[in-house]
Design a protein around this motif. Structure first.
Motif, short mmCIF file in Angstrom:
data_model
loop_
_atom_site.label_atom_id
_atom_site.label_comp_id
_atom_site.label_asym_id
_atom_site.label_seq_id
_atom_site.Cartn_x
_atom_site.Cartn_y
_atom_site.Cartn_z
N ILE A 340 0.43 -0.83 0.20
CA ILE A 340 0.21 -0.24 -0.12
C ILE A 340 1.10 1.25 0.27
N THR A 341 0.82 2.16 -0.93
CA THR A 341 1.04 3.44 -0.83
C THR A 341 0.66 4.83 -0.08
N LEU A 342 1.06 5.29 0.38
CA LEU A 342 0.62 6.29 0.75
C LEU A 342 1.06 7.64 0.93
N ARG A 343 0.36 9.36 0.87
CA ARG A 343 0.95 10.72 -0.40
C ARG A 343 -0.03 11.49 0.79
N GLY A 344 0.42 12.50 1.56
CA GLY A 344 0.14 13.57 1.57
C GLY A 344 1.08 14.34 2.54
N THR A 345 0.02 15.00 3.14
CA THR A 345 1.25 16.85 3.90
C THR A 345 0.51 16.43 4.99
N VAL A 346 1.73 17.43 6.49
CA VAL A 346 0.69 16.95 7.16
C VAL A 346 1.53 18.20 7.52
N ARG A 347 0.45 19.67 7.88
CA ARG A 347 0.86 21.02 8.39
C ARG A 347 0.83 20.68 9.42
N THR A 348 1.87 21.74 10.18
CA THR A 348 1.82 22.01 11.41
C THR A 348 2.03 23.44 11.71
N GLY A 349 1.06 24.26 13.33
CA GLY A 349 1.36 25.78 13.22
C GLY A 349 2.05 25.80 14.44
N ARG A 350 2.48 27.10 14.56
CA ARG A 350 3.29 27.46 15.91
C ARG A 350 1.58 27.33 17.15
N TRP A 351 2.18 26.99 18.62
CA TRP A 351 1.04 26.52 19.91
C TRP A 351 1.98 27.08 20.68
N THR A 352 1.19 27.47 21.62
CA THR A 352 1.90 28.47 23.35
C THR A 352 1.29 26.84 23.96
N TRP A 353 2.34 26.21 24.69
CA TRP A 353 1.61 25.47 25.05
C TRP A 353 1.64 25.63 26.91
N ASP A 354 0.41 25.89 27.65
CA ASP A 354 0.09 26.76 29.15
C ASP A 354 -0.45 25.26 29.69
N ASP A 355 -1.20 25.58 31.18
CA ASP A 355 -1.79 25.21 31.72
C ASP A 355 -3.25 24.55 31.40
N ARG A 356 -3.50 25.02 30.33
CA ARG A 356 -4.43 24.83 30.35
C ARG A 356 -4.42 24.18 28.68
N SER A 357 -4.02 23.37 28.00
CA SER A 357 -3.51 22.79 26.85
C SER A 357 -4.02 21.14 27.09
N LEU A 358 -4.13 20.95 26.25
CA LEU A 358 -4.78 20.03 26.02
C LEU A 358 -4.09 18.47 25.47
#
Length: 667
Positions: A340-358
């Motif tokens: 099986i061949t898989l192709r695509g894209t993973v897109r990431t962006g900025r995140w400020t981790w704080d005590d509310r992050s899950l």
């Protein structure tokens, strides 16, 4: 129930005292933003709230230890209200009566036409803010209940219009004989909530229209990831038994994943590849079959929701926001016997981790050859520890019977409740449709992209995503669904649940073994040889009335037809059907006649095929094949267009039209 509410109050108080001073006030505008916001789900809510549901569940259901149809599995889920008030406006049947601050976030009914006038009173005002037929409120055709914020899908009537209130909310109907859900939030005492008023509604209409546009086109205009983003393309070929991993650096958040599977058997591939996502050197928090993670099973069934979907070219997408502090690992393992061949894209962006992050979680549970007797509660998700918030589920069933599999109610327990604060009225009602309808539909928040039929036989896939109606918890969460089938059979089902939680919140899932990474077999029921079934044609346009798949005892191919009800004279229905090779063909068709069927004309690719024809009959019957003539058809999609005309004077109202199938003969 009283004890659980007291616990909730204490927990909310603890949460709010930590962050209430900096919480923004809740307004109609802020709630509109929540309709299309996925990012907010990745943090604990501020200000804090709980989510509950008022419904017409059978009030005989009181004791889970009495597992009978007279108690815990009682099924009289209609005509159940809190009380009856006599008011200057007449008799009002109360569906909801709660103190604020809070907000209604969803209303559903299967039969709003039986509910009469709905009234919604806010802050103990003597005059209702809304007073209209319930069918109008939920139909999506009147301001401010705009399509698709309010909408009908597969006989289910829904509204996601947020209705905030500071002090109190009461919802009534003039006639009680309905199925209903009202989902609502309650904020901690002291939370600033701006009560909805006519003036606020009017000023909010431009924003409301923009939200409606976004929800109507989730992939193009919905929760698109904010720029700037880092794109990581991938193109991997997995031999049987092989694994591949993709490493991502943090702090960041995965904002979008696209995937296309190149495989000879896509149903086998999308179920047989195991997807795991781990964050920050912790154990994987996403463990699901690849296709199921994207909300489709078995195979790539096109649909578009706000958080995930399948495009027409079978590209899968996910826009769940998945934050991490240091690193994330995406791993795929091929448990099939094919490459099986898989192709695509993973897109990431900025995140400020704080005590509310899950952290984002997705877990898979499958049951094979589960007996439907005795009835039972089948667990979708159980999490100990928190805080967290539940955000959705996809269900795949393989039904060996034409009988309805989903009479069961959802039962959702939050923070150790002894009685569920969500107690539903039927599995399809939870998923936002009704009457066990096999009609395919798609929406930003709920979908039925597959239902093989006839009836509810075979493979079915349904999903519901809790975006504005998410369910937060502090110490634990449990979601059970009654396994309530009309037949005594061995049943196969699987679920993927989606939720956010802190790292030490533990789900009670069994390990996913290779034997569960397969699609249960279910032989399709064949129809007339060569038939292009009407019920599977694409609805391109319908200018009035409602279309759906209809099952029944009549002599339809595969036991189903495409059904068009309540069109007005001059209205048109355009359907698309596929032709594998261009050429000149004779087109044959079978239609339905009945006492409430109208007069209709038919065109093929815009060319007259059937002059206005009276489909009235004293009894429901299926016609013999009718020769519609010869037509030049192109490769790919062609169209059949029906125009509603004059009905027989003997015919009952409804102007129905039914198409069983068309059949082509190459000239």
């Amino acid at each position: 129930m009283a004890n659980s509410r007291a616990i909730w109050g204490l927990l909310l108080g603890c949460v709010v005292c930590l962050g209430h001073a900096t919480a923004e006030p809740i307004t109609f505008s802020s709630l509109l933003n929540e309709l299309v916001s996925l990012e907010r789900l990745a943090r604990t809510p501020q200000p804090a709230y709980i989510t509950r549901q008022a419904s017409s569940y059978d009030r005989r259901s009181t004791d889970p230890s009495v597992a009978t149809e007279e108690n815990w599995f009682a099924n009289g889920d209609r005509n159940q209200v809190l009380r009856v008030d006599e008011t200057p406006l007449g008799t009002e049947h109360v569906l909801l009566d709660v103190d604020g601050p809070g907000a209604i976030v969803r209303i559903w009914s299967a039969n709003p036409n039986d509910g009469g006038i709905v009234r919604i009173y806010l802050d103990n005002q003597p005059e209702p803010l809304f007073e209209m037929p319930l069918q109008v409120m939920l139909g999506g055709g009147t301001k401010p209940f705009l399509e698709p914020i309010a909408h009908t899908r597969a006989s289910g009537w829904n509204s996601y219009l947020p209705i905030p209130y500071a002090k109190h909310c009461k919802v009534t109907v003039s006639n009680p004989d309905i199925y209903y859900h009202v989902n609502y939030r309650t904020y901690a005492a002291g939370t600033e909530v701006e009560t909805l008023t006519p003036a606020i509604l009017e000023s909010g209409m431009p924003a409301l229209r923009e939200v409606a546009k976004a929800l109507a086109a989730p992939w193009e205009k919905g929760a698109r990831p904010a720029e700037p983003l880092d794109d990581t393309p991938y193109d991997v070929t997995l031999a049987p038994g092989a694994s591949e991993s993709l490493e991502l650096d943090g702090p960041a958040a995965i904002r979008e994943i696209t995937c296309f599977a190149d495989a000879q058997d896509k149903e086998e591939a999308l179920r047989g590849i195991l997807l795991e996502i781990a964050y920050d050197d912790l154990a994987p928090m996403v463990i699901t079959p690849l296709g199921d993670f994207f909300g489709t099973a078995p195979g790539p069934n096109p649909y578009q929701s706000l958080c995930s979907g399948v495009l027409d070219d079978h590209t899968l997408y996910s826009r769940w926001v998945m934050p991490f502090q240091r690193a994330a690992t995406i791993r795929v393992t091929n448990h099939t016997d094919a490459e099986i061949t898989l192709r695509g894209t993973v897109r990431t962006g900025r995140w400020t981790w704080d005590d509310r992050s899950l952290y984002f979680h997705a877990g898979y549970r499958a049951g094979r050859d589960v007996p439907t007797r005795p009835m039972r509660d089948w667990n979708y998700l159980a999490v100990s520890g928190g805080p967290g918030r539940f955000v959705g589920v996809m269900l795949h069933v393989t039904n060996p019977s034409r009988k309805w599999w989903g009479e069961g109610d959802e039962k959702i327990y939050v923070d150790g409740e002894s009685f569920p604060s969500h107690f539903g009225t039927g599995t399809e009602d939870y998923f936002g449709y009704a009457w066990c309808s096999p009609t395919l539909f798609t929406h930003a928040f709920h979908n039925q992209p597959r239902c093989d039929g006839p009836g509810n036989y075979g493979q079915t896939c349904v999903s519901r995503f809790h975006i504005i109606d998410d369910i937060p918890w502090n110490t634990g969460f449990r979601f059970d669904m009654e396994l309530w089938h009309w037949d005594d059979v061995l049943f196969n089902q699987s679920v993927v649940s989606y939720w956010y939680a802190v790292a030490d919140a533990k789900p009670g899932y069994e390990p996913v073994t290779p034997d569960l990474l397969t699609v249960p077999a279910c032989e399709p029921i064949e129809g007339v040889a060569g038939a292009i079934e009407g019920e599977f044609m694409r609805v391109i346009e319908v200018t009035a009335g409602t279309t759906q798949r209809q099952s029944g005892p009549w002599d339809w191919s595969r036991g189903e037809q495409m059904w068009w009800t309540n069109p007005t004279r001059g209205a048109t229905l355009k359907l698309g059907f596929q032709v594998p090779e261009a050429g000149r063909y004779t087109v044959f068709a079978r239609f339905t006649k009945g006492p409430d069927y109208g007069g209709h004309a038919v065109k093929i690719n815009g060319v007259d095929a059937l002059k206005p024809t009276d489909f009235y009959s004293a009894d429901v019957e299926v016609t013999d094949e009718i020769n519609l003539g010869e037509f030049d058809l192109r490769q790919g999609e062609n169209t059949i267009e029906i125009t509603c005309g004059r009905k027989n004077v003997k015919a009952l109202p409804a102007n129905m039209f039914g198409l069983d199938y068309i059949r082509l003969e190459r000239r």
